[in-house]
Write a protein that holds these residues in place. Structure first.
Motif, PDB file in Angstrom:
ATOM      1  N   GLY A 340     -10.391  11.530 -16.912  1.00 58.10           N
ATOM      2  CA  GLY A 340     -10.182  12.894 -17.377  1.00 58.10           C
ATOM      3  C   GLY A 340      -9.422  12.935 -18.685  1.00 58.10           C
ATOM      4  O   GLY A 340      -9.289  11.931 -19.389  1.00 58.10           O
ATOM      5  N   ALA A 341      -8.890  14.109 -19.024  1.00 56.39           N
ATOM      6  CA  ALA A 341      -8.298  14.360 -20.335  1.00 56.39           C
ATOM      7  C   ALA A 341      -7.045  13.522 -20.576  1.00 56.39           C
ATOM      8  O   ALA A 341      -6.224  13.319 -19.682  1.00 56.39           O
ATOM      9  N   LEU A 342      -6.894  13.057 -21.826  1.00 49.86           N
ATOM     10  CA  LEU A 342      -5.740  12.293 -22.269  1.00 49.86           C
ATOM     11  C   LEU A 342      -5.299  12.807 -23.634  1.00 49.86           C
ATOM     12  O   LEU A 342      -6.109  13.290 -24.422  1.00 49.86           O
ATOM     13  N   ARG A 343      -4.017  12.661 -23.933  1.00 53.70           N
ATOM     14  CA  ARG A 343      -3.538  13.026 -25.263  1.00 53.70           C
ATOM     15  C   ARG A 343      -3.325  11.765 -26.108  1.00 53.70           C
ATOM     16  O   ARG A 343      -3.392  10.636 -25.595  1.00 53.70           O
ATOM     17  N   GLY A 344      -3.055  11.970 -27.390  1.00 59.70           N
ATOM     18  CA  GLY A 344      -2.994  10.853 -28.318  1.00 59.70           C
ATOM     19  C   GLY A 344      -2.025   9.765 -27.923  1.00 59.70           C
ATOM     20  O   GLY A 344      -2.337   8.567 -28.006  1.00 59.70           O
ATOM     21  N   ARG A 345      -0.822  10.146 -27.500  1.00 58.79           N
ATOM     22  CA  ARG A 345       0.166   9.133 -27.136  1.00 58.79           C
ATOM     23  C   ARG A 345      -0.296   8.309 -25.943  1.00 58.79           C
ATOM     24  O   ARG A 345      -0.063   7.094 -25.875  1.00 58.79           O
ATOM     25  N   GLN A 346      -0.968   8.943 -24.987  1.00 57.46           N
ATOM     26  CA  GLN A 346      -1.495   8.190 -23.842  1.00 57.46           C
ATOM     27  C   GLN A 346      -2.546   7.185 -24.301  1.00 57.46           C
ATOM     28  O   GLN A 346      -2.604   6.054 -23.806  1.00 57.46           O
ATOM     29  N   ILE A 347      -3.384   7.607 -25.245  1.00 53.09           N
ATOM     30  CA  ILE A 347      -4.438   6.716 -25.736  1.00 53.09           C
ATOM     31  C   ILE A 347      -3.837   5.531 -26.477  1.00 53.09           C
ATOM     32  O   ILE A 347      -4.332   4.403 -26.387  1.00 53.09           O
ATOM     33  N   GLU A 348      -2.760   5.776 -27.219  1.00 57.85           N
ATOM     34  CA  GLU A 348      -2.065   4.679 -27.889  1.00 57.85           C
ATOM     35  C   GLU A 348      -1.614   3.640 -26.873  1.00 57.85           C
ATOM     36  O   GLU A 348      -1.780   2.426 -27.087  1.00 57.85           O
ATOM     37  N   GLU A 349      -1.021   4.100 -25.765  1.00 55.30           N
ATOM     38  CA  GLU A 349      -0.543   3.176 -24.742  1.00 55.30           C
ATOM     39  C   GLU A 349      -1.704   2.472 -24.047  1.00 55.30           C
ATOM     40  O   GLU A 349      -1.647   1.279 -23.758  1.00 55.30           O
ATOM     41  N   LEU A 350      -2.750   3.222 -23.768  1.00 54.82           N
ATOM     42  CA  LEU A 350      -3.889   2.684 -23.023  1.00 54.82           C
ATOM     43  C   LEU A 350      -4.617   1.612 -23.824  1.00 54.82           C
ATOM     44  O   LEU A 350      -4.993   0.563 -23.285  1.00 54.82           O
ATOM     45  N   LEU A 351      -4.832   1.849 -25.126  1.00 49.42           N
ATOM     46  CA  LEU A 351      -5.604   0.928 -25.958  1.00 49.42           C
ATOM     47  C   LEU A 351      -4.732  -0.057 -26.719  1.00 49.42           C
ATOM     48  O   LEU A 351      -5.247  -1.019 -27.303  1.00 49.42           O
ATOM     49  N   GLY A 352      -3.401   0.180 -26.760  1.00 51.92           N
ATOM     50  CA  GLY A 352      -2.542  -0.645 -27.592  1.00 51.92           C
ATOM     51  C   GLY A 352      -2.837  -0.453 -29.062  1.00 51.92           C
ATOM     52  O   GLY A 352      -2.772  -1.399 -29.855  1.00 51.92           O
ATOM     53  N   THR A 373     -11.764  18.300 -28.218  1.00 53.70           N
ATOM     54  CA  THR A 373     -10.311  18.352 -28.327  1.00 53.70           C
ATOM     55  C   THR A 373      -9.851  19.790 -28.171  1.00 53.70           C
ATOM     56  O   THR A 373     -10.428  20.706 -28.773  1.00 53.70           O
ATOM     57  N   HIS A 374      -8.835  19.994 -27.352  1.00 55.80           N
ATOM     58  CA  HIS A 374      -8.318  21.331 -27.138  1.00 55.80           C
ATOM     59  C   HIS A 374      -6.807  21.269 -27.004  1.00 55.80           C
ATOM     60  O   HIS A 374      -6.231  20.193 -26.774  1.00 55.80           O
ATOM     61  N   SER A 376      -3.191  22.237 -25.246  1.00 59.86           N
ATOM     62  CA  SER A 376      -2.597  22.622 -23.972  1.00 59.86           C
ATOM     63  C   SER A 376      -1.725  23.856 -24.179  1.00 59.86           C
ATOM     64  O   SER A 376      -1.626  24.395 -25.292  1.00 59.86           O
ATOM     65  N   ARG A 377      -1.058  24.293 -23.122  1.00 61.48           N
ATOM     66  CA  ARG A 377      -0.240  25.500 -23.212  1.00 61.48           C
ATOM     67  C   ARG A 377       0.910  25.339 -24.201  1.00 61.48           C
ATOM     68  O   ARG A 377       1.360  26.321 -24.789  1.00 61.48           O
ATOM     69  N   ASN A 378       1.392  24.114 -24.399  1.00 62.51           N
ATOM     70  CA  ASN A 378       2.474  23.912 -25.360  1.00 62.51           C
ATOM     71  C   ASN A 378       1.964  23.326 -26.677  1.00 62.51           C
ATOM     72  O   ASN A 378       2.710  22.675 -27.400  1.00 62.51           O
ATOM     73  N   ALA A 379       0.695  23.556 -26.953  1.00 64.96           N
ATOM     74  CA  ALA A 379       0.062  23.238 -28.241  1.00 64.96           C
ATOM     75  C   ALA A 379      -0.221  21.755 -28.449  1.00 64.96           C
ATOM     76  O   ALA A 379      -0.670  21.363 -29.528  1.00 64.96           O
ATOM     77  N   ALA A 380       0.028  20.901 -27.463  1.00 64.71           N
ATOM     78  CA  ALA A 380      -0.335  19.489 -27.584  1.00 64.71           C
ATOM     79  C   ALA A 380      -1.851  19.352 -27.499  1.00 64.71           C
ATOM     80  O   ALA A 380      -2.523  20.106 -26.787  1.00 64.71           O
ATOM     81  N   ARG A 381      -2.394  18.372 -28.213  1.00 64.32           N
ATOM     82  CA  ARG A 381      -3.842  18.179 -28.262  1.00 64.32           C
ATOM     83  C   ARG A 381      -4.280  17.211 -27.160  1.00 64.32           C
ATOM     84  O   ARG A 381      -3.763  16.099 -27.049  1.00 64.32           O
ATOM     85  N   LEU A 382      -5.242  17.655 -26.368  1.00 60.45           N
ATOM     86  CA  LEU A 382      -5.813  16.827 -25.305  1.00 60.45           C
ATOM     87  C   LEU A 382      -7.279  16.563 -25.614  1.00 60.45           C
ATOM     88  O   LEU A 382      -7.999  17.464 -26.084  1.00 60.45           O
ATOM     89  N   HIS A 383      -7.713  15.352 -25.343  1.00 61.47           N
ATOM     90  CA  HIS A 383      -9.102  14.960 -25.592  1.00 61.47           C
ATOM     91  C   HIS A 383      -9.806  14.758 -24.248  1.00 61.47           C
ATOM     92  O   HIS A 383      -9.296  14.059 -23.376  1.00 61.47           O
ATOM     93  N   SER A 384     -10.954  15.358 -24.086  1.00 61.87           N
ATOM     94  CA  SER A 384     -11.684  15.264 -22.818  1.00 61.87           C
ATOM     95  C   SER A 384     -13.144  14.920 -23.069  1.00 61.87           C
ATOM     96  O   SER A 384     -13.689  15.196 -24.155  1.00 61.87           O
TER      97      SER A 384
END
Length: 428
Positions: A340-352, A373-374, A376-384
């Protein structure tokens, strides 16, 4: 009826049945023998449906027969899975297992809220009861369990998704992590104590699992209680439970000895009746039927998720095969499709990968029409994962020769099973 694996070793043993799952060119001998066992146990239903001359117009069958059909489909799907299919399926099963466990424990949230919580952007729900098991500790325990799975795809997916697990820290009173792990240990001990006979079909082992769970203080369904509200007695049942621990270990119990091809978790499998009837009373038969019906529902979901994973994997292969840096882009797309959806920082950790590198990968997937890309409620960008269109037949883009007679016969057999499942009252 007992069935010896050595008693049938050729397609002719199917007595005219046209299921090409029996062909060695498509799948393993294990799948072939499992369907033969199904035929041996339910000969009238099996031959009556799959031999067209004898097929009745209005076919009625039982959850057990449908379970055998679904199990055969899952075995075939796993054995012929295209590149990336099992990685997507493993990520999907992790997501479904985490969400099911949280909801079983009493947490209330939407799917969207789960992903923003997992990304560390907000709490899982507003005003959760302090008595509930802390959500982050619960999910960490499950992910840690999956890291040690004998199914390599599940172990690898949980390892990477643990890196991307940025949920807010729980408010802990002390001992929550140990308590959650103790639940899993109890489930493991319960399953380890089951003395299920060797049987390539899962029916008796599942009945034993349900009966054993219903006799424990930890996993049994709780009795209804009476609350006084305004002087009026109101019946209430606490639906919160910890049977998720049995679900995440059930695949290891059933695979491969009892028909499941790999040790995958089975979210939502263990659904118990309100009370366990006396084995000598008529209600015991109803409890057995409830166990098989629950197994059918669980296998139906697994079959659907496997089909989704195969279609998505085929689409990703087709759209990314000629793109630069497709290795990491493909890895990310599979995680977004399955989990499911992930944000940029999560992708950095996931892919190194660095932040600029993640930007390049995300742009590549957006250009391929695979993700959206959309905010979230606090304006963070999530990719799905959001492909413009999905392929209807994975063989069209996977390089599989769909003109092969074996493939044509196999697809025809699968269509007949689909028809049976849709005509059954036990379908979705």
């Amino acid at each position: 009826m007992s069935f010896s694996a050595g008693s049938a070793s050729t397609p002719q043993a199917l007595s005219g049945c046209r299921l090409s799952i029996a062909t060695k060119t498509l799948t393993s001998e294990g799948v072939y023998l499992t369907l033969l066992r199904f035929q041996a146990r339910y000969p009238d239903d099996f031959q009556g449906y799959f031999m067209p001359k004898n097929a009745p117009k209005a076919f009625e069958t039982t959850p057990a027969v449908l379970c055998a059909l679904l199990l055969g489909r899952i075995q075939v799907g796993i054995s012929r899975a295209g590149d990336g299919t099992l990685q997507i399926l493993a990520a999907r099963l992790i997501r479904e297992s985490l969400m099911a466990a949280l909801r079983q424990e009493g947490h209330e949230f939407t799917d969207e809220r789960f992903f923003t919580w997992y990304a560390g952007l907000e709490t899982l729900s507003d005003g959760s009861r302090p008595s509930l098991r802390p959500p982050k500790a619960l999910c960490q325990a499950i992910l840690t369990e999956f890291r040690h799975s004998p199914w390599q795809e599940l172990a690898d997916a949980s390892e990477s998704l643990l890196k991307a697990f940025l949920a807010p820290t729980d408010f802990l009173r002390g001992g929550e992590h140990e308590d959650t792990h103790s639940v899993i240990s109890e489930a493991r001990s319960l399953i380890g104590g089951l003395d299920a006979a060797d049987d390539a079909l899962p029916f008796d082992p599942v009945r034993m699992l349900f009966a054993a769970a219903a006799r424990t203080a930890r996993f049994a369904r709780q009795e209804r209680t009476l609350d006084l509200i305004g002087g009026i007695a109101v019946e209430r049942e606490d639906l919160a439970n910890s049977r998720w621990a049995l679900d995440i270990l059930a695949g290891g119990y059933l695979a491969p000895r009892h028909g499941l091809p790999v040790a995958m978790p089975i979210p939502g499998l263990v659904v118990l009746p309100l009370a366990l009837p006396d084995p000598d009373m008529p209600g015991a038969a109803n409890a057995d039927e409830a166990a098989i019906s629950a197994l059918h529902d669980a296998l139906f979901r697994l079959d659907r998720w496997l089909g989704d994973a195969e279609r998505d994997a085929a689409l990703l292969r087709a759209r990314l095969q000629d793109r630069r840096s497709s290795g990491r882009a493909l890895q990310l797309a599979r995680k977004l499709s399955g989990f499911g959806a992930l944000r940029g920082r999560q992708i950095e950790e996931l892919l190194g990968a660095s932040r600029p590198g993640v930007g390049v990968i995300v742009n590549s997937l957006e250009a391929a029409g695979l993700i959206a890309t959309h905010a979230s409620r606090n304006a963070a960008r999530l990719h799905s994962y959001a492909p413009g269109d999905r392929v209807s037949d994975p063989a069209e883009v996977s390089g599989l020769d769909s003109s092969s007679p074996d493939i044509e016969e196999y697809e025809a057999s699968m269509r007949r099973i689909d028809e049976l499942l849709s005509r059954s009252s036990f379908g979705e």
